[in-house]
Design a protein around this motif. Sequence first.
Motif, PDB file in Angstrom:
ATOM      1  N   SER A 107      35.256   7.915 -95.980  1.00  0.00           N
ATOM      2  CA  SER A 107      35.763   7.319 -94.743  1.00  0.00           C
ATOM      3  C   SER A 107      35.088   7.970 -93.544  1.00  0.00           C
ATOM      4  O   SER A 107      34.932   9.195 -93.485  1.00  0.00           O
ATOM      5  CB  SER A 107      37.282   7.515 -94.645  1.00  0.00           C
ATOM      6  OG  SER A 107      37.949   6.831 -95.673  1.00  0.00           O
ATOM      7  N   GLY A 108      34.675   7.143 -92.586  1.00  0.00           N
ATOM      8  CA  GLY A 108      34.026   7.656 -91.388  1.00  0.00           C
ATOM      9  C   GLY A 108      32.516   7.653 -91.449  1.00  0.00           C
ATOM     10  O   GLY A 108      31.856   7.870 -90.427  1.00  0.00           O
ATOM     11  N   PHE A 109      31.945   7.420 -92.627  1.00  0.00           N
ATOM     12  CA  PHE A 109      30.492   7.342 -92.755  1.00  0.00           C
ATOM     13  C   PHE A 109      30.044   5.889 -92.701  1.00  0.00           C
ATOM     14  O   PHE A 109      30.656   5.022 -93.333  1.00  0.00           O
ATOM     15  CB  PHE A 109      30.021   7.980 -94.068  1.00  0.00           C
ATOM     16  CG  PHE A 109      30.129   9.478 -94.078  1.00  0.00           C
ATOM     17  CD1 PHE A 109      29.125  10.261 -93.536  1.00  0.00           C
ATOM     18  CD2 PHE A 109      31.235  10.103 -94.617  1.00  0.00           C
ATOM     19  CE1 PHE A 109      29.209  11.639 -93.542  1.00  0.00           C
ATOM     20  CE2 PHE A 109      31.344  11.481 -94.625  1.00  0.00           C
ATOM     21  CZ  PHE A 109      30.330  12.253 -94.082  1.00  0.00           C
ATOM     22  N   ARG A 110      28.985   5.639 -91.957  1.00  0.00           N
ATOM     23  CA  ARG A 110      28.431   4.283 -91.862  1.00  0.00           C
ATOM     24  C   ARG A 110      27.055   4.262 -92.514  1.00  0.00           C
ATOM     25  O   ARG A 110      26.179   5.081 -92.202  1.00  0.00           O
ATOM     26  CB  ARG A 110      28.324   3.842 -90.404  1.00  0.00           C
ATOM     27  CG  ARG A 110      27.577   2.511 -90.228  1.00  0.00           C
ATOM     28  CD  ARG A 110      27.582   2.041 -88.792  1.00  0.00           C
ATOM     29  NE  ARG A 110      28.898   1.514 -88.444  1.00  0.00           N
ATOM     30  CZ  ARG A 110      29.207   1.097 -87.212  1.00  0.00           C
ATOM     31  NH1 ARG A 110      28.322   1.200 -86.233  1.00  0.00           N
ATOM     32  NH2 ARG A 110      30.408   0.610 -86.970  1.00  0.00           N
ATOM     33  N   ILE A 111      26.864   3.305 -93.395  1.00  0.00           N
ATOM     34  CA  ILE A 111      25.592   3.150 -94.115  1.00  0.00           C
ATOM     35  C   ILE A 111      25.099   1.727 -93.916  1.00  0.00           C
ATOM     36  O   ILE A 111      25.811   0.766 -94.205  1.00  0.00           O
ATOM     37  CB  ILE A 111      25.779   3.450 -95.617  1.00  0.00           C
ATOM     38  CG1 ILE A 111      26.236   4.903 -95.805  1.00  0.00           C
ATOM     39  CG2 ILE A 111      24.490   3.184 -96.385  1.00  0.00           C
ATOM     40  CD1 ILE A 111      26.773   5.225 -97.169  1.00  0.00           C
ATOM     41  N   ILE A 112      23.894   1.616 -93.387  1.00  0.00           N
ATOM     42  CA  ILE A 112      23.250   0.310 -93.244  1.00  0.00           C
ATOM     43  C   ILE A 112      22.419   0.081 -94.500  1.00  0.00           C
ATOM     44  O   ILE A 112      21.655   0.962 -94.911  1.00  0.00           O
ATOM     45  CB  ILE A 112      22.320   0.266 -92.019  1.00  0.00           C
ATOM     46  CG1 ILE A 112      23.008   0.830 -90.784  1.00  0.00           C
ATOM     47  CG2 ILE A 112      21.839  -1.152 -91.762  1.00  0.00           C
ATOM     48  CD1 ILE A 112      22.039   1.102 -89.646  1.00  0.00           C
ATOM     49  N   SER A 113      22.533  -1.096 -95.093  1.00  0.00           N
ATOM     50  CA  SER A 113      21.783  -1.351 -96.320  1.00  0.00           C
ATOM     51  C   SER A 113      21.038  -2.680 -96.234  1.00  0.00           C
ATOM     52  O   SER A 113      21.655  -3.742 -96.155  1.00  0.00           O
ATOM     53  CB  SER A 113      22.718  -1.348 -97.540  1.00  0.00           C
ATOM     54  OG  SER A 113      21.965  -1.358 -98.733  1.00  0.00           O
ATOM     55  N   ALA A 114      19.712  -2.591 -96.219  1.00  0.00           N
ATOM     56  CA  ALA A 114      18.872  -3.781 -96.277  1.00  0.00           C
ATOM     57  C   ALA A 114      18.583  -4.030 -97.756  1.00  0.00           C
ATOM     58  O   ALA A 114      17.648  -3.466 -98.319  1.00  0.00           O
ATOM     59  CB  ALA A 114      17.583  -3.565 -95.488  1.00  0.00           C
ATOM     60  N   GLU A 115      19.386  -4.852 -98.370  1.00  0.00           N
ATOM     61  CA  GLU A 115      19.424  -4.907 -99.833  1.00  0.00           C
ATOM     62  C   GLU A 115      19.549  -6.339-100.310  1.00  0.00           C
ATOM     63  O   GLU A 115      19.976  -7.235 -99.573  1.00  0.00           O
ATOM     64  CB  GLU A 115      20.632  -4.115-100.336  1.00  0.00           C
ATOM     65  CG  GLU A 115      21.947  -4.647 -99.794  1.00  0.00           C
ATOM     66  CD  GLU A 115      23.187  -3.893-100.279  1.00  0.00           C
ATOM     67  OE1 GLU A 115      23.084  -2.708-100.584  1.00  0.00           O
ATOM     68  OE2 GLU A 115      24.267  -4.527-100.343  1.00  0.00           O
ATOM     69  N   GLN A 116      19.198  -6.530-101.561  1.00  0.00           N
ATOM     70  CA  GLN A 116      19.435  -7.815-102.191  1.00  0.00           C
ATOM     71  C   GLN A 116      19.448  -7.664-103.707  1.00  0.00           C
ATOM     72  O   GLN A 116      19.021  -6.670-104.256  1.00  0.00           O
ATOM     73  CB  GLN A 116      18.379  -8.842-101.780  1.00  0.00           C
ATOM     74  CG  GLN A 116      16.962  -8.516-102.196  1.00  0.00           C
ATOM     75  CD  GLN A 116      15.988  -9.619-101.846  1.00  0.00           C
ATOM     76  OE1 GLN A 116      16.374 -10.745-101.546  1.00  0.00           O
ATOM     77  NE2 GLN A 116      14.707  -9.307-101.876  1.00  0.00           N
ATOM     78  N   TYR A 117      19.998  -8.666-104.332  1.00  0.00           N
ATOM     79  CA  TYR A 117      20.025  -8.823-105.787  1.00  0.00           C
ATOM     80  C   TYR A 117      20.888  -7.754-106.470  1.00  0.00           C
ATOM     81  O   TYR A 117      22.075  -7.685-106.171  1.00  0.00           O
ATOM     82  CB  TYR A 117      18.593  -8.868-106.348  1.00  0.00           C
ATOM     83  CG  TYR A 117      18.457  -9.811-107.519  1.00  0.00           C
ATOM     84  CD1 TYR A 117      18.798 -11.158-107.396  1.00  0.00           C
ATOM     85  CD2 TYR A 117      17.986  -9.364-108.753  1.00  0.00           C
ATOM     86  CE1 TYR A 117      18.689 -12.020-108.484  1.00  0.00           C
ATOM     87  CE2 TYR A 117      17.852 -10.223-109.833  1.00  0.00           C
ATOM     88  CZ  TYR A 117      18.214 -11.550-109.701  1.00  0.00           C
ATOM     89  OH  TYR A 117      18.105 -12.387-110.762  1.00  0.00           O
ATOM     90  N   GLY A 118      20.325  -6.876-107.340  1.00  0.00           N
ATOM     91  CA  GLY A 118      21.184  -6.087-108.201  1.00  0.00           C
ATOM     92  C   GLY A 118      21.219  -4.595-107.986  1.00  0.00           C
ATOM     93  O   GLY A 118      22.260  -4.017-107.690  1.00  0.00           O
ATOM     94  N   ALA A 119      20.094  -3.904-108.149  1.00  0.00           N
ATOM     95  CA  ALA A 119      20.104  -2.444-108.237  1.00  0.00           C
ATOM     96  C   ALA A 119      20.639  -1.773-106.979  1.00  0.00           C
ATOM     97  O   ALA A 119      21.554  -0.953-107.030  1.00  0.00           O
ATOM     98  CB  ALA A 119      18.699  -1.933-108.556  1.00  0.00           C
ATOM     99  N   GLY A 120      20.060  -2.097-105.823  1.00  0.00           N
ATOM    100  CA  GLY A 120      20.508  -1.493-104.576  1.00  0.00           C
ATOM    101  C   GLY A 120      21.954  -1.823-104.248  1.00  0.00           C
ATOM    102  O   GLY A 120      22.752  -0.923-103.949  1.00  0.00           O
ATOM    103  N   PRO A 121      22.333  -3.106-104.286  1.00  0.00           N
ATOM    104  CA  PRO A 121      23.730  -3.459-104.017  1.00  0.00           C
ATOM    105  C   PRO A 121      24.722  -2.822-104.983  1.00  0.00           C
ATOM    106  O   PRO A 121      25.841  -2.489-104.587  1.00  0.00           O
ATOM    107  CB  PRO A 121      23.723  -4.989-104.155  1.00  0.00           C
ATOM    108  CG  PRO A 121      22.350  -5.379-103.737  1.00  0.00           C
ATOM    109  CD  PRO A 121      21.463  -4.300-104.290  1.00  0.00           C
ATOM    110  N   TYR A 122      24.337  -2.628-106.248  1.00  0.00           N
ATOM    111  CA  TYR A 122      25.241  -1.978-107.193  1.00  0.00           C
ATOM    112  C   TYR A 122      25.549  -0.557-106.733  1.00  0.00           C
ATOM    113  O   TYR A 122      26.702  -0.118-106.715  1.00  0.00           O
ATOM    114  CB  TYR A 122      24.630  -1.968-108.589  1.00  0.00           C
ATOM    115  CG  TYR A 122      25.514  -1.323-109.642  1.00  0.00           C
ATOM    116  CD1 TYR A 122      26.559  -2.036-110.214  1.00  0.00           C
ATOM    117  CD2 TYR A 122      25.294  -0.015-110.058  1.00  0.00           C
ATOM    118  CE1 TYR A 122      27.370  -1.454-111.182  1.00  0.00           C
ATOM    119  CE2 TYR A 122      26.098   0.575-111.020  1.00  0.00           C
ATOM    120  CZ  TYR A 122      27.136  -0.156-111.576  1.00  0.00           C
ATOM    121  OH  TYR A 122      27.951   0.443-112.527  1.00  0.00           O
ATOM    122  N   GLY A 123      24.508   0.197-106.338  1.00  0.00           N
ATOM    123  CA  GLY A 123      24.724   1.570-105.894  1.00  0.00           C
ATOM    124  C   GLY A 123      25.511   1.650-104.608  1.00  0.00           C
ATOM    125  O   GLY A 123      26.423   2.472-104.469  1.00  0.00           O
TER     126      GLY A 123
END
Length: 400
Positions: free
Chosen positions: A7-23
């Motif tokens: 809580s309190g941490f912000r993470i921007i994720s430029a992601e798609q499909y499976g591996a990155g979004p899973y993590g």
Amino acid sequence: MSHLPLSGFRIISAEQYGAGPYGSMFLAQLGADVIKIEPPGSQGMGGDTARAVGPHYLRDGESLYFQAFNLNKRSLTLDLNAPEGQAIFRKLVATSHAVANNMRGDLPAKLGLTYETLKDMNPAIVCAHLSAYGRDNERARWPGYDYLMQAEAGYCLLTGDPGGEPQRMGLSMVDFITGTIHAIGLLAALVDAQRSGLGRDVDTDLLSAAIHQTSYPALWYMNEGDVTQRTPRSAHPTATPSQMFKAADGWIFVMCQLPKFWTIMVEKIGHRELSADPRFAANKDRLANRAALTATLDALFETQPMAHWQELLAGHVPVAPVYGLDQALDSPWLRRTGMRDSVDHPDRPGMQVLANPIRINGQRLPNRPAPLLGADTDVILTDLGIGADELAELKLAGIV
């Protein structure tokens, strides 16, 4: 839960499909504000490509596949190829703790997702990269997917029966483990950034992760020249009996990984004489006579259904029924342990999802449905100080 670890941490994720979004879903379920950047578009052409993966959809073309990887996140549509999009992105970086991506290896530098590009905006920003083959070699521009990694890392010739065609695993396990490694690397760098005030780049790639998972067979080969081969019945390469056997109504997997389990098993099934048979006395004998042992145990296990043997051996010898996916997911054990959950999606009240395997103080992590495309764009940009008129212009220009 009143307070989650991230809580309190912000993470921007430029992601798609499976591996990155899973993590990144693990990070979101642990409480981080994961803002998923997706390309804008109309007529269903924008967003993470996973939104269009069939065969099962919610209303308006939203896929159930997408829900499997994106629970608890927020969605921001943003064109990172446009200067206006980059300006918004950099403003968002200033209020964030990490930037993650799972793009092709040559793209993070081009799109300004690296620490070198972003450190002036936020010296503590962590930039976590997940690519197919890495960002610093001649394969950086190569696209790549899980199945290719299973092929190149040797999995397909380790899976299935001897002499049969090469087989991949039934699930995209390289995607899942690489996404998990990606999240671990990000968290490690984030811990240090909180102490030092300095971020960094953190990289992993699908092929490296796949190779790393070859584990002890890799060391056997690299040090002794021993190439692990496929075994009948998915048997363990050295311990036996540790494989599938036929039951009256299907298959069971029995694992006598330790000598004591062999002794306990033959006692439990009422055939102590097997331990006195010189062919089966010690593990090396059983390994040399595995075909004969398999035939002997098949004849015994086929006399009763799977449930009988599981009840007889459970808690004494490692044993499990070999289920189909439907049987596995309908197992009462999942209800007992809370591994099945439901969330209310706007298009599917009571949508069934899987719970996160992590527990905090004995409780499963809370789930929210994956966001609709761009559902949080207005709120996120308003929080950055972008007014209504500017927001309308950005939408008209296709930037968001």
